[in-house]
Design an enzyme around this catalytic site. Sequence first.
Site, PDB file in Angstrom:
ATOM      1  N   ARG A  24      23.876 -40.678 -33.251  1.00 45.86           N
ATOM      2  CA  ARG A  24      23.567 -39.395 -32.705  1.00 45.86           C
ATOM      3  C   ARG A  24      24.116 -38.406 -33.385  1.00 45.86           C
ATOM      4  O   ARG A  24      25.181 -38.045 -33.643  1.00 45.86           O
ATOM      5  CB  ARG A  24      24.477 -39.629 -31.128  1.00 45.86           C
ATOM      6  CG  ARG A  24      23.963 -38.276 -30.195  1.00 45.86           C
ATOM      7  CD  ARG A  24      24.714 -38.336 -28.944  1.00 45.86           C
ATOM      8  NE  ARG A  24      25.865 -38.711 -28.779  1.00 45.86           N
ATOM      9  CZ  ARG A  24      26.588 -38.718 -27.700  1.00 45.86           C
ATOM     10  NH1 ARG A  24      26.060 -38.609 -26.734  1.00 45.86           N
ATOM     11  NH2 ARG A  24      27.950 -38.724 -27.604  1.00 45.86           N
TER      12      ARG A  24
ATOM     13  N   THR B 289      22.697 -31.788 -32.350  1.00 45.90           N
ATOM     14  CA  THR B 289      21.623 -31.796 -31.454  1.00 45.90           C
ATOM     15  C   THR B 289      21.752 -32.774 -30.511  1.00 45.90           C
ATOM     16  O   THR B 289      20.929 -32.741 -29.470  1.00 45.90           O
ATOM     17  CB  THR B 289      20.183 -32.021 -32.386  1.00 45.90           C
ATOM     18  OG1 THR B 289      20.451 -33.303 -32.967  1.00 45.90           O
ATOM     19  CG2 THR B 289      20.203 -31.208 -33.401  1.00 45.90           C
TER      20      THR B 289
ATOM     21  N   ASP C 131      34.704 -43.458 -27.199  1.00 44.04           N
ATOM     22  CA  ASP C 131      33.655 -43.716 -28.107  1.00 44.04           C
ATOM     23  C   ASP C 131      33.752 -45.134 -28.339  1.00 44.04           C
ATOM     24  O   ASP C 131      34.817 -45.692 -28.735  1.00 44.04           O
ATOM     25  CB  ASP C 131      33.829 -42.975 -29.347  1.00 44.04           C
ATOM     26  CG  ASP C 131      32.745 -43.254 -30.411  1.00 44.04           C
ATOM     27  OD1 ASP C 131      32.478 -44.404 -30.586  1.00 44.04           O
ATOM     28  OD2 ASP C 131      31.888 -42.340 -30.693  1.00 44.04           O
TER      29      ASP C 131
ATOM     30  N   ASP D 275      34.155 -46.312 -31.844  1.00 41.24           N
ATOM     31  CA  ASP D 275      35.573 -46.115 -32.381  1.00 41.24           C
ATOM     32  C   ASP D 275      36.592 -47.002 -32.023  1.00 41.24           C
ATOM     33  O   ASP D 275      37.562 -47.723 -32.829  1.00 41.24           O
ATOM     34  CB  ASP D 275      36.015 -44.676 -32.209  1.00 41.24           C
ATOM     35  CG  ASP D 275      35.243 -43.884 -33.165  1.00 41.24           C
ATOM     36  OD1 ASP D 275      34.590 -44.270 -34.212  1.00 41.24           O
ATOM     37  OD2 ASP D 275      35.272 -42.428 -32.763  1.00 41.24           O
TER      38      ASP D 275
END
Length: 209
Positions: free
Chosen positions: A104, A108, A200, A203
């Site tokens: 990602r 944006t 996340d 992560d």
Amino acid sequence: MKNVTVTDHPLIQHKLSIMRDKDTGSKDFRELLTEIAMLMGYEVTKDLNLKDIEIETPMRKMKAKTLSGKKIAIVPILRAGIGMVDGLVSLIPAAKVGHVGLYRDPETLKPVEYYCKLPADIEEREILLVDPMLATGGSATAAIELLKEKGAKNIKLVNLVAAPEGIEEVHKYFPDIEIFVAAIDEKLNEHGYIVPGLGDAGDRLFGTK
């Protein structure tokens, strides 16, 4: 929601709560993700077709049920989706595994493709597209579009945690796609992360920042 199944089994919810805890380390996070993926697999595969065969038990011959041979492919969206593969493969050891690489863009929030490797007979297989988080829906939608371009006809999307916005985005473009989740959370924040979510997933899975 139409075409959305929440697998709210107590064991799944218990394990998910541990995963959400910010103090849960990568080792436990990985193990729990594998376990939840396997448990979710029972719900995702409940419509597999069966056929009758004849077997012989130690007592006598009998008619028994076996899978009718539907081919399955497990396709993780890299990188966090890798954490769901082992649990599903342990349940469906004959499944083939493909990979779709998307990340990602932090500015944006749009998905960018960087890798795609699929079984040669992907058009003949029922595909379980897996990714722990369904946030904006951008990566899932891009992956589904990519799979369809490669000939895929039967796709199920399997996520751990989803935001309502992500589900809406996927079904805006692909209303026929069945989505299986362990939880639908409240919303996305201004950075495109699920709230309350679990942070996340990539992560936390791999111990990176």
